[in-house]
Design a protein around this motif. Structure first.
Motif, PDB file in Angstrom:
ATOM      1  N   ALA A 168       0.760  -1.323   0.000  1.00 17.22           N
ATOM      2  CA  ALA A 168       0.092   0.335   0.006  1.00 17.22           C
ATOM      3  C   ALA A 168       0.919   1.309  -0.044  1.00 17.22           C
ATOM      4  N   MET A 169       1.971   1.167   0.912  1.00 17.06           N
ATOM      5  CA  MET A 169       2.721   2.374   0.880  1.00 17.06           C
ATOM      6  C   MET A 169       3.499   2.545  -0.345  1.00 17.06           C
ATOM      7  N   ILE A 170       4.140   1.342  -1.122  1.00 21.78           N
ATOM      8  CA  ILE A 170       4.722   1.719  -2.397  1.00 21.78           C
ATOM      9  C   ILE A 170       3.736   2.177  -3.466  1.00 21.78           C
ATOM     10  N   ARG A 171       2.390   1.567  -3.261  1.00 20.79           N
ATOM     11  CA  ARG A 171       1.356   2.033  -4.274  1.00 20.79           C
ATOM     12  C   ARG A 171       1.365   3.638  -4.346  1.00 20.79           C
ATOM     13  N   GLU A 172       1.238   4.096  -3.052  1.00 19.40           N
ATOM     14  CA  GLU A 172       0.936   5.521  -2.958  1.00 19.40           C
ATOM     15  C   GLU A 172       2.287   6.132  -3.317  1.00 19.40           C
ATOM     16  N   SER A 173       3.590   5.578  -3.178  1.00 21.15           N
ATOM     17  CA  SER A 173       4.606   6.482  -3.692  1.00 21.15           C
ATOM     18  C   SER A 173       4.822   6.299  -5.150  1.00 21.15           C
ATOM     19  N   VAL A 174       4.361   5.467  -5.734  1.00 20.13           N
ATOM     20  CA  VAL A 174       4.362   5.541  -7.504  1.00 20.13           C
ATOM     21  C   VAL A 174       3.047   5.589  -8.086  1.00 20.13           C
ATOM     22  N   ALA A 175       2.023   6.054  -7.413  1.00 22.97           N
ATOM     23  CA  ALA A 175       0.568   6.321  -7.907  1.00 22.97           C
ATOM     24  C   ALA A 175       0.954   7.094  -9.378  1.00 22.97           C
ATOM     25  N   HIS A 176       1.726   7.994  -9.224  1.00 23.63           N
ATOM     26  CA  HIS A 176       2.003   8.965 -10.508  1.00 23.63           C
ATOM     27  C   HIS A 176       2.584   8.338 -11.717  1.00 23.63           C
ATOM     28  N   LEU A 177       3.053   7.070 -11.669  1.00 28.52           N
ATOM     29  CA  LEU A 177       3.541   6.238 -12.535  1.00 28.52           C
ATOM     30  C   LEU A 177       2.729   5.393 -13.294  1.00 28.52           C
ATOM     31  N   GLU A 178       2.044   5.689 -14.424  1.00 30.39           N
ATOM     32  CA  GLU A 178       1.025   4.911 -15.090  1.00 30.39           C
ATOM     33  C   GLU A 178       1.439   3.474 -15.235  1.00 30.39           C
ATOM     34  N   ASN A 179       2.730   3.167 -15.673  1.00 26.82           N
ATOM     35  CA  ASN A 179       3.067   1.891 -16.028  1.00 26.82           C
ATOM     36  C   ASN A 179       3.844   1.015 -15.011  1.00 26.82           C
ATOM     37  N   VAL A 180       3.581   1.446 -13.912  1.00 31.53           N
ATOM     38  CA  VAL A 180       4.072   0.400 -12.702  1.00 31.53           C
ATOM     39  C   VAL A 180       2.915  -0.017 -11.892  1.00 31.53           C
ATOM     40  N   GLU A 181       3.042  -1.385 -11.766  1.00 30.64           N
ATOM     41  CA  GLU A 181       2.363  -2.414 -10.946  1.00 30.64           C
ATOM     42  C   GLU A 181       2.960  -2.570  -9.475  1.00 30.64           C
ATOM     43  N   VAL A 182       2.327  -2.658  -8.608  1.00 34.82           N
ATOM     44  CA  VAL A 182       2.890  -3.092  -7.406  1.00 34.82           C
ATOM     45  C   VAL A 182       2.182  -4.489  -6.860  1.00 34.82           C
ATOM     46  N   ASP A 183       2.740  -5.533  -6.481  1.00 35.81           N
ATOM     47  CA  ASP A 183       2.318  -6.752  -6.179  1.00 35.81           C
ATOM     48  C   ASP A 183       2.995  -7.541  -5.120  1.00 35.81           C
ATOM     49  N   VAL A 184       2.453  -8.554  -4.718  1.00 39.83           N
ATOM     50  CA  VAL A 184       3.310  -9.501  -3.705  1.00 39.83           C
ATOM     51  C   VAL A 184       2.909 -10.689  -4.207  1.00 39.83           C
ATOM     52  N   SER A 185       4.071 -11.755  -3.719  1.00 40.78           N
ATOM     53  CA  SER A 185       3.803 -12.945  -4.089  1.00 40.78           C
ATOM     54  C   SER A 185       4.566 -14.059  -3.107  1.00 40.78           C
ATOM     55  N   SER A 186       4.178 -15.066  -2.783  1.00 39.52           N
ATOM     56  CA  SER A 186       4.720 -15.874  -2.019  1.00 39.52           C
ATOM     57  C   SER A 186       5.587 -17.032  -2.700  1.00 39.52           C
TER      58      SER A 186
END
Length: 122
Positions: A11-29
């Protein structure tokens, strides 16, 4: 030993990069190379601060290459002005009420202050 859960960090990373249209933040195990393959990615980009980072990440990159020869790993070296910076340094500064405003975004500082039970300055 993370201060924040995976979901909180995302959530914090998403907020930090929200202005970058081509960035997706995800998590995986799963294994990173398997995750990359599931996303159709052919490149893994890793940031490096220190020689120790490089040694560890090179070992991981070679392992990933062995697991899937179609996935390449590229390394990007940090700007010198941030090479000394780590989450441990930020946490220690916060514990002693040091100024971290040059190191992390305001919303991350606020979240850390809340975790430490300190006043959440705006």
């Amino acid at each position: 030993n993370y201060l924040f859960s995976s979901e909180e960090r995302c959530a914090m990373i998403r907020e930090s990069v929200a202005h970058l249209e081509n960035v997706e933040v995800d998590v995986s195990s799963s294994l990173l190379v398997d995750y990359a393959k599931s996303k159709g990615a052919q490149v893994i980009l890793k940031g490096l601060r220190t020689v120790q980072d490089f040694e560890f990440e090179l070992q991981m990159a070679l392992t990933n290459k062995k697991l899937d020869s179609d996935v390449e790993t590229f390394f990007m070296v940090t700007n010198n002005q941030y090479s000394y910076l780590s989450s441990s340094v930020v946490r220690e500064l916060m514990e002693f009420d040091g100024d971290v405003s040059d190191f992390i975004p305001p919303h991350v500082e606020k979240a850390i202050r809340i975790k430490y039970g300190k006043d959440a300055r705006e």
